[in-house]
Structure formats: C-alpha cells, structure tokens
Design a protein around this motif. Structure first.
Motif, PDB file in Angstrom:
ATOM      1  N   SER A  49       0.710  -1.210  -0.165  1.00  0.00           N
ATOM      2  CA  SER A  49      -0.077   0.113  -0.029  1.00  0.00           C
ATOM      3  C   SER A  49       0.855   1.141   0.013  1.00  0.00           C
ATOM      4  O   SER A  49       0.584   2.180  -0.918  1.00  0.00           O
ATOM      5  CB  SER A  49      -0.848  -0.151   1.355  1.00  0.00           C
ATOM      6  N   LEU A  50       1.814   1.306   0.773  1.00  0.00           N
ATOM      7  CA  LEU A  50       2.746   2.428   0.869  1.00  0.00           C
ATOM      8  C   LEU A  50       3.547   2.632  -0.685  1.00  0.00           C
ATOM      9  O   LEU A  50       3.730   3.656  -1.169  1.00  0.00           O
ATOM     10  CB  LEU A  50       3.988   2.173   1.883  1.00  0.00           C
ATOM     11  N   LEU A  51       3.793   1.584  -1.195  1.00  0.00           N
ATOM     12  CA  LEU A  51       4.835   1.444  -2.680  1.00  0.00           C
ATOM     13  C   LEU A  51       3.634   2.021  -3.572  1.00  0.00           C
ATOM     14  O   LEU A  51       3.930   2.733  -4.541  1.00  0.00           O
ATOM     15  CB  LEU A  51       5.159   0.137  -2.893  1.00  0.00           C
ATOM     16  N   ALA A  52       2.377   1.651  -3.542  1.00  0.00           N
ATOM     17  CA  ALA A  52       1.201   2.010  -4.390  1.00  0.00           C
ATOM     18  C   ALA A  52       0.891   3.521  -4.179  1.00  0.00           C
ATOM     19  O   ALA A  52       0.011   4.111  -5.099  1.00  0.00           O
ATOM     20  CB  ALA A  52       0.335   1.004  -4.528  1.00  0.00           C
ATOM     21  N   GLY A  53       1.187   3.970  -2.969  1.00  0.00           N
ATOM     22  CA  GLY A  53       0.891   5.572  -2.922  1.00  0.00           C
ATOM     23  C   GLY A  53      -0.653   5.704  -2.279  1.00  0.00           C
ATOM     24  O   GLY A  53      -1.059   6.740  -2.322  1.00  0.00           O
ATOM     25  N   LEU A  54      -1.153   4.393  -1.895  1.00  0.00           N
ATOM     26  CA  LEU A  54      -2.335   4.258  -1.281  1.00  0.00           C
ATOM     27  C   LEU A  54      -2.466   4.710   0.295  1.00  0.00           C
ATOM     28  O   LEU A  54      -3.353   5.078   0.842  1.00  0.00           O
ATOM     29  CB  LEU A  54      -2.972   2.876  -1.278  1.00  0.00           C
ATOM     30  N   ASP A  55      -1.197   4.821   0.753  1.00  0.00           N
ATOM     31  CA  ASP A  55      -1.025   5.404   2.209  1.00  0.00           C
ATOM     32  C   ASP A  55       0.342   5.928   2.163  1.00  0.00           C
ATOM     33  O   ASP A  55       1.048   5.811   1.502  1.00  0.00           O
ATOM     34  CB  ASP A  55      -1.129   4.095   3.269  1.00  0.00           C
ATOM     35  N   SER A  56       0.456   6.952   3.327  1.00  0.00           N
ATOM     36  CA  SER A  56       2.007   7.513   3.753  1.00  0.00           C
ATOM     37  C   SER A  56       2.439   6.933   4.696  1.00  0.00           C
ATOM     38  O   SER A  56       1.988   6.540   5.646  1.00  0.00           O
ATOM     39  CB  SER A  56       1.502   9.115   3.663  1.00  0.00           C
ATOM     40  N   PRO A  57       3.851   6.742   4.620  1.00  0.00           N
ATOM     41  CA  PRO A  57       4.727   6.271   5.635  1.00  0.00           C
ATOM     42  C   PRO A  57       4.897   7.225   6.716  1.00  0.00           C
ATOM     43  O   PRO A  57       4.706   8.390   6.617  1.00  0.00           O
ATOM     44  CB  PRO A  57       6.090   5.836   4.883  1.00  0.00           C
ATOM     45  N   GLY A  58       5.035   6.697   7.961  1.00  0.00           N
ATOM     46  CA  GLY A  58       5.250   7.370   9.289  1.00  0.00           C
ATOM     47  C   GLY A  58       6.622   8.200   9.002  1.00  0.00           C
ATOM     48  O   GLY A  58       6.706   9.472   9.465  1.00  0.00           O
ATOM     49  N   LYS A  59       7.406   7.161   8.570  1.00  0.00           N
ATOM     50  CA  LYS A  59       8.885   7.950   8.119  1.00  0.00           C
ATOM     51  C   LYS A  59       9.319   7.164   7.015  1.00  0.00           C
ATOM     52  O   LYS A  59       9.014   6.081   6.338  1.00  0.00           O
ATOM     53  CB  LYS A  59       9.939   7.426   9.430  1.00  0.00           C
ATOM     54  N   GLY A  60      10.400   7.882   6.292  1.00  0.00           N
ATOM     55  CA  GLY A  60      10.668   7.259   5.020  1.00  0.00           C
ATOM     56  C   GLY A  60      10.492   7.809   4.100  1.00  0.00           C
ATOM     57  O   GLY A  60       9.527   8.663   3.938  1.00  0.00           O
ATOM     58  N   ILE A  61      10.746   7.333   2.504  1.00  0.00           N
ATOM     59  CA  ILE A  61      10.591   8.015   1.265  1.00  0.00           C
ATOM     60  C   ILE A  61      10.212   6.821   0.256  1.00  0.00           C
ATOM     61  O   ILE A  61      11.049   5.768   0.501  1.00  0.00           O
ATOM     62  CB  ILE A  61      11.603   8.791   0.994  1.00  0.00           C
ATOM     63  N   VAL A  62       9.403   6.877  -0.527  1.00  0.00           N
ATOM     64  CA  VAL A  62       9.002   6.193  -1.690  1.00  0.00           C
ATOM     65  C   VAL A  62       9.536   7.015  -2.937  1.00  0.00           C
ATOM     66  O   VAL A  62       8.506   7.912  -3.115  1.00  0.00           O
ATOM     67  CB  VAL A  62       7.551   5.667  -1.930  1.00  0.00           C
ATOM     68  N   LYS A  63      10.397   6.645  -3.650  1.00  0.00           N
ATOM     69  CA  LYS A  63      10.797   7.289  -4.840  1.00  0.00           C
ATOM     70  C   LYS A  63      10.064   6.552  -6.221  1.00  0.00           C
ATOM     71  O   LYS A  63      10.703   5.196  -6.234  1.00  0.00           O
ATOM     72  CB  LYS A  63      12.213   7.418  -5.075  1.00  0.00           C
ATOM     73  N   TYR A  64       9.455   7.242  -6.945  1.00  0.00           N
ATOM     74  CA  TYR A  64       9.198   6.680  -8.387  1.00  0.00           C
ATOM     75  C   TYR A  64       9.934   7.154  -9.478  1.00  0.00           C
ATOM     76  O   TYR A  64      10.034   8.367  -9.300  1.00  0.00           O
ATOM     77  CB  TYR A  64       7.661   6.917  -8.645  1.00  0.00           C
ATOM     78  N   MET A  65      10.688   6.528 -10.141  1.00  0.00           N
ATOM     79  CA  MET A  65      11.638   7.159 -11.312  1.00  0.00           C
ATOM     80  C   MET A  65      11.161   6.877 -12.480  1.00  0.00           C
ATOM     81  O   MET A  65      10.473   5.982 -12.926  1.00  0.00           O
ATOM     82  CB  MET A  65      12.997   6.673 -10.676  1.00  0.00           C
TER      83      MET A  65
END
Length: 65
Positions: A49-65
């Motif tokens: 869900s975090l990778l898909a952008g359906l939810d936001s992490p409490g900490k950290g970053i998801v980068k789409y390139m």
C-alpha cells in the motif's frame, strides 16, 4: 531502477501504536519480478500500500523514477 523504498516505517494509529514496518528499504528494477513474502501480520499488504501510494509512511521515502 524504477521504484525505491528508503527506510519506510509505519505504525497503526491505535492506543498502543502497533509498529508494522520498521526501516524497510528495497530497490525495484524495471523488467524484473518480485515477491513479498512473510507470515500473517508481518506487514506485506501495508508495504505494498505504501509502494502504491495508497497510504503515507510514518517515516521514510518512496521514490518513483
């Protein structure tokens, strides 16, 4: 690299603040297949869900390139 998870942490908003993910990092390359495996309640669906952008992490970053 097409997708990168950097130090993702997530806790459910309950009285106890149940920690599901704690500093999870992974790189995903285009054209490769990946499997997310683990026991029940280990955070597989939350991670996806975090990778898909359906939810936001409490900490950290998801980068789409």
């Amino acid at each position: 690299m097409i997708l990168q998870a950097i130090n993702l942490s997530y806790a459910y908003k309950t009285k106890k603040g149940h920690q599901v993910l704690k500093q999870v990092s992974s790189d995903f390359e285009e054209g490769r297949f990946y499997a997310v495996v683990g026991s029940s309640g280990s955070g597989k669906t939350t991670f996806l869900s975090l990778l898909a952008g359906l939810d936001s992490p409490g900490k950290g970053i998801v980068k789409y390139m």
